[in-house]
Design a protein around this motif. Structure first.
Motif, PDB file in Angstrom:
ATOM      1  N   PRO A   1       0.821  -1.219   0.000  1.00 39.04           N
ATOM      2  CA  PRO A   1       0.000   0.000   0.000  1.00 39.04           C
ATOM      3  C   PRO A   1       0.854   1.268   0.000  1.00 39.04           C
ATOM      4  CG  PRO A   1      -0.711  -1.518   1.733  1.00 39.04           C
ATOM      5  CD  PRO A   1       0.579  -2.040   1.182  1.00 39.04           C
ATOM      6  N   PRO A   2       0.415   2.275  -0.730  1.00 35.44           N
ATOM      7  CA  PRO A   2       1.179   3.515  -0.792  1.00 35.44           C
ATOM      8  C   PRO A   2       1.175   4.237   0.559  1.00 35.44           C
ATOM      9  CG  PRO A   2      -0.960   3.815  -1.822  1.00 35.44           C
ATOM     10  CD  PRO A   2      -0.837   2.355  -1.493  1.00 35.44           C
ATOM     11  N   ALA A   3       2.325   4.851   0.850  1.00 35.09           N
ATOM     12  CA  ALA A   3       2.464   5.571   2.119  1.00 35.09           C
ATOM     13  C   ALA A   3       2.037   7.030   2.004  1.00 35.09           C
ATOM     14  CB  ALA A   3       3.916   5.498   2.593  1.00 35.09           C
ATOM     15  N   ASP A   4       1.938   7.510   0.758  1.00 32.75           N
ATOM     16  CA  ASP A   4       1.557   8.904   0.562  1.00 32.75           C
ATOM     17  C   ASP A   4       0.992   9.078  -0.848  1.00 32.75           C
ATOM     18  OD1 ASP A   4       3.786   9.016  -1.175  1.00 32.75           O
ATOM     19  OD2 ASP A   4       5.077   9.788   0.410  1.00 32.75           O
ATOM     20  N   ALA A   5       0.587  10.291  -1.160  1.00 32.76           N
ATOM     21  CA  ALA A   5      -0.038  10.564  -2.458  1.00 32.76           C
ATOM     22  C   ALA A   5       0.937  10.352  -3.616  1.00 32.76           C
ATOM     23  CB  ALA A   5      -0.607  11.983  -2.486  1.00 32.76           C
ATOM     24  N   ASP A   6       2.221  10.633  -3.401  1.00 34.02           N
ATOM     25  CA  ASP A   6       3.205  10.426  -4.467  1.00 34.02           C
ATOM     26  C   ASP A   6       3.355   8.940  -4.802  1.00 34.02           C
ATOM     27  OD1 ASP A   6       3.716  13.135  -4.822  1.00 34.02           O
ATOM     28  OD2 ASP A   6       5.364  13.147  -3.363  1.00 34.02           O
ATOM     29  N   ALA A   7       3.388   8.103  -3.779  1.00 37.95           N
ATOM     30  CA  ALA A   7       3.482   6.659  -4.012  1.00 37.95           C
ATOM     31  C   ALA A   7       2.209   6.153  -4.697  1.00 37.95           C
ATOM     32  CB  ALA A   7       3.712   5.924  -2.692  1.00 37.95           C
ATOM     33  N   LEU A   8       1.069   6.692  -4.291  1.00 38.62           N
ATOM     34  CA  LEU A   8      -0.196   6.323  -4.937  1.00 38.62           C
ATOM     35  C   LEU A   8      -0.173   6.740  -6.403  1.00 38.62           C
ATOM     36  CD1 LEU A   8      -3.101   5.251  -4.964  1.00 38.62           C
ATOM     37  CD2 LEU A   8      -3.831   7.498  -4.120  1.00 38.62           C
ATOM     38  N   LYS A   9       0.377   7.914  -6.671  1.00 43.09           N
ATOM     39  CA  LYS A   9       0.448   8.408  -8.051  1.00 43.09           C
ATOM     40  C   LYS A   9       1.227   7.434  -8.929  1.00 43.09           C
ATOM     41  CE  LYS A   9       1.802  12.351 -10.873  1.00 43.09           C
ATOM     42  NZ  LYS A   9       2.355  13.708 -10.858  1.00 43.09           N
ATOM     43  N   ALA A  10       2.345   6.930  -8.428  1.00 44.22           N
ATOM     44  CA  ALA A  10       3.156   5.973  -9.194  1.00 44.22           C
ATOM     45  C   ALA A  10       2.353   4.697  -9.471  1.00 44.22           C
ATOM     46  CB  ALA A  10       4.441   5.654  -8.443  1.00 44.22           C
ATOM     47  N   GLN A  11       1.651   4.219  -8.453  1.00 39.90           N
ATOM     48  CA  GLN A  11       0.839   3.009  -8.643  1.00 39.90           C
ATOM     49  C   GLN A  11      -0.312   3.266  -9.606  1.00 39.90           C
ATOM     50  OE1 GLN A  11      -0.140   2.183  -4.527  1.00 39.90           O
ATOM     51  NE2 GLN A  11       1.426   0.596  -4.396  1.00 39.90           N
ATOM     52  N   LEU A  12      -0.956   4.411  -9.453  1.00 38.47           N
ATOM     53  CA  LEU A  12      -2.102   4.728 -10.299  1.00 38.47           C
ATOM     54  C   LEU A  12      -1.666   4.938 -11.754  1.00 38.47           C
ATOM     55  CD1 LEU A  12      -5.149   4.993 -10.143  1.00 38.47           C
ATOM     56  CD2 LEU A  12      -4.866   7.432  -9.700  1.00 38.47           C
ATOM     57  N   ASN A  13      -0.470   5.480 -11.955  1.00 38.82           N
ATOM     58  CA  ASN A  13       0.044   5.623 -13.319  1.00 38.82           C
ATOM     59  C   ASN A  13       0.222   4.255 -13.978  1.00 38.82           C
ATOM     60  OD1 ASN A  13       0.086   8.419 -13.367  1.00 38.82           O
ATOM     61  ND2 ASN A  13       2.224   8.559 -12.721  1.00 38.82           N
ATOM     62  N   LYS A  14       0.699   3.293 -13.231  1.00 38.67           N
ATOM     63  CA  LYS A  14       0.886   1.938 -13.762  1.00 38.67           C
ATOM     64  C   LYS A  14      -0.464   1.299 -14.069  1.00 38.67           C
ATOM     65  CE  LYS A  14       3.966  -1.838 -12.989  1.00 38.67           C
ATOM     66  NZ  LYS A  14       4.954  -2.419 -12.117  1.00 38.67           N
ATOM     67  N   ILE A  15      -1.386   1.400 -13.141  1.00 36.13           N
ATOM     68  CA  ILE A  15      -2.731   0.835 -13.320  1.00 36.13           C
ATOM     69  C   ILE A  15      -3.439   1.544 -14.468  1.00 36.13           C
ATOM     70  CG2 ILE A  15      -5.012   0.641 -12.237  1.00 36.13           C
ATOM     71  CD1 ILE A  15      -3.412   0.284  -9.533  1.00 36.13           C
ATOM     72  N   GLY A  16      -3.338   2.859 -14.498  1.00 35.97           N
ATOM     73  CA  GLY A  16      -3.944   3.634 -15.578  1.00 35.97           C
ATOM     74  C   GLY A  16      -3.350   3.293 -16.931  1.00 35.97           C
ATOM     75  N   GLY A  17      -2.061   2.961 -16.945  1.00 35.66           N
ATOM     76  CA  GLY A  17      -1.423   2.536 -18.185  1.00 35.66           C
ATOM     77  C   GLY A  17      -2.038   1.254 -18.721  1.00 35.66           C
ATOM     78  N   ASP A  18      -2.382   0.355 -17.797  1.00 36.60           N
ATOM     79  CA  ASP A  18      -3.055  -0.890 -18.207  1.00 36.60           C
ATOM     80  C   ASP A  18      -4.407  -0.571 -18.836  1.00 36.60           C
ATOM     81  OD1 ASP A  18      -0.917  -2.302 -17.068  1.00 36.60           O
ATOM     82  OD2 ASP A  18      -1.982  -2.631 -15.178  1.00 36.60           O
ATOM     83  N   CYS A  19      -5.131   0.328 -18.192  1.00 33.98           N
ATOM     84  CA  CYS A  19      -6.450   0.726 -18.717  1.00 33.98           C
ATOM     85  C   CYS A  19      -6.288   1.380 -20.091  1.00 33.98           C
ATOM     86  CB  CYS A  19      -7.147   1.680 -17.754  1.00 33.98           C
ATOM     87  SG  CYS A  19      -7.552   0.943 -16.151  1.00 33.98           S
ATOM     88  N   GLY A  20      -5.288   2.258 -20.203  1.00 33.02           N
ATOM     89  CA  GLY A  20      -5.054   2.951 -21.463  1.00 33.02           C
ATOM     90  C   GLY A  20      -4.685   2.003 -22.588  1.00 33.02           C
ATOM     91  N   THR A  21      -3.847   1.019 -22.288  1.00 30.18           N
ATOM     92  CA  THR A  21      -3.466   0.025 -23.294  1.00 30.18           C
ATOM     93  C   THR A  21      -4.706  -0.692 -23.814  1.00 30.18           C
ATOM     94  OG1 THR A  21      -1.284  -0.324 -22.330  1.00 30.18           O
ATOM     95  CG2 THR A  21      -2.171  -2.119 -23.673  1.00 30.18           C
ATOM     96  N   CYS A  22      -5.565  -1.076 -22.916  1.00 33.15           N
ATOM     97  CA  CYS A  22      -6.792  -1.780 -23.319  1.00 33.15           C
ATOM     98  C   CYS A  22      -7.686  -0.860 -24.146  1.00 33.15           C
ATOM     99  CB  CYS A  22      -7.522  -2.304 -22.098  1.00 33.15           C
ATOM    100  SG  CYS A  22      -8.867  -3.430 -22.518  1.00 33.15           S
ATOM    101  N   HIS A  23      -7.866   0.352 -23.687  1.00 34.65           N
ATOM    102  CA  HIS A  23      -8.753   1.279 -24.396  1.00 34.65           C
ATOM    103  C   HIS A  23      -8.217   1.633 -25.785  1.00 34.65           C
ATOM    104  CE1 HIS A  23     -11.408   2.913 -20.925  1.00 34.65           C
ATOM    105  NE2 HIS A  23     -11.177   1.631 -20.801  1.00 34.65           N
ATOM    106  N   GLN A  24      -6.902   1.793 -25.907  1.00 31.62           N
ATOM    107  CA  GLN A  24      -6.319   2.131 -27.204  1.00 31.62           C
ATOM    108  C   GLN A  24      -6.438   0.985 -28.206  1.00 31.62           C
ATOM    109  OE1 GLN A  24      -5.088   5.133 -28.250  1.00 31.62           O
ATOM    110  NE2 GLN A  24      -5.871   5.860 -26.301  1.00 31.62           N
ATOM    111  N   THR A  25      -6.334  -0.237 -27.712  1.00 33.50           N
ATOM    112  CA  THR A  25      -6.303  -1.399 -28.603  1.00 33.50           C
ATOM    113  C   THR A  25      -7.681  -2.055 -28.793  1.00 33.50           C
ATOM    114  OG1 THR A  25      -4.060  -1.825 -27.776  1.00 33.50           O
ATOM    115  CG2 THR A  25      -5.135  -3.614 -29.001  1.00 33.50           C
TER     116      THR A  25
END
Length: 145
Positions: free
Chosen positions: A115-139
């Motif tokens: 689990p993220p300890a702060d908003a910056d750590a959450l941002k890094a995780q959310l960028n990775k998760i969002g990248g998965d969503c983006g890959t699916c949406h683009q393809t």
């Protein structure tokens, strides 16, 4: 008598599941996923305070959502017709489509496990998760208008 009632109830439930609308089912799942990601995004943007317990709860909900994704059930043959933005590529490349869904599950599980300890750590995780969503949406999604 109870066994008979239970058996009839189970058959009725199984019958209703067979007639479920995969387009509506997948749209509801994606709408829920978007809402959960939106909640996390508000924290990353500073629109809501970082609350570690609330973030973890939301990540766990996102994990449960991702784990409910069953490509074969939600995208059966013929469900490319109707009110859907699912691209034909899904049915042409079901293995690739499933792999993108599996990667999302893996990345969300990793976020829950660490689990993220702060908003910056959450941002890094959310960028990775969002990248998965983006890959699916683009393809695998047809862009609306």
């Amino acid at each position: 008598m109870r066994k008979l009632v239970l058996a009839i109830s189970m058959l009725a439930f199984a019958g209703s599941a067979a007639f479920a609308d995969p387009i509506k089912d997948r749209q509801a799942l994606m709408k829920e996923r978007g809402k959960l990601a939106g909640q996390l995004s508000k924290v990353v943007k500073g629109e809501e305070d970082f609350d570690a317990a609330a973030v973890l709860t939301t990540l766990k909900s996102l994990q449960a959502n991702a784990e409910r994704f069953d490509a074969e059930t939600l995208f059966p043959a013929g469900s490319d017709k109707g009110d859907t933005t699912a691209a034909p590529k899904i049915w042409e490349d079901m293995a690739g489509f499933k792999a993108v869904g599996d990667k999302l599950v893996t990345d969300v599980k990793a976020a829950v496990a660490s689990p993220p300890a702060d908003a910056d750590a959450l941002k890094a995780q959310l960028n990775k998760i969002g990248g998965d969503c983006g890959t699916c949406h683009q393809t695998y999604r047809i862009k609306k208008g």
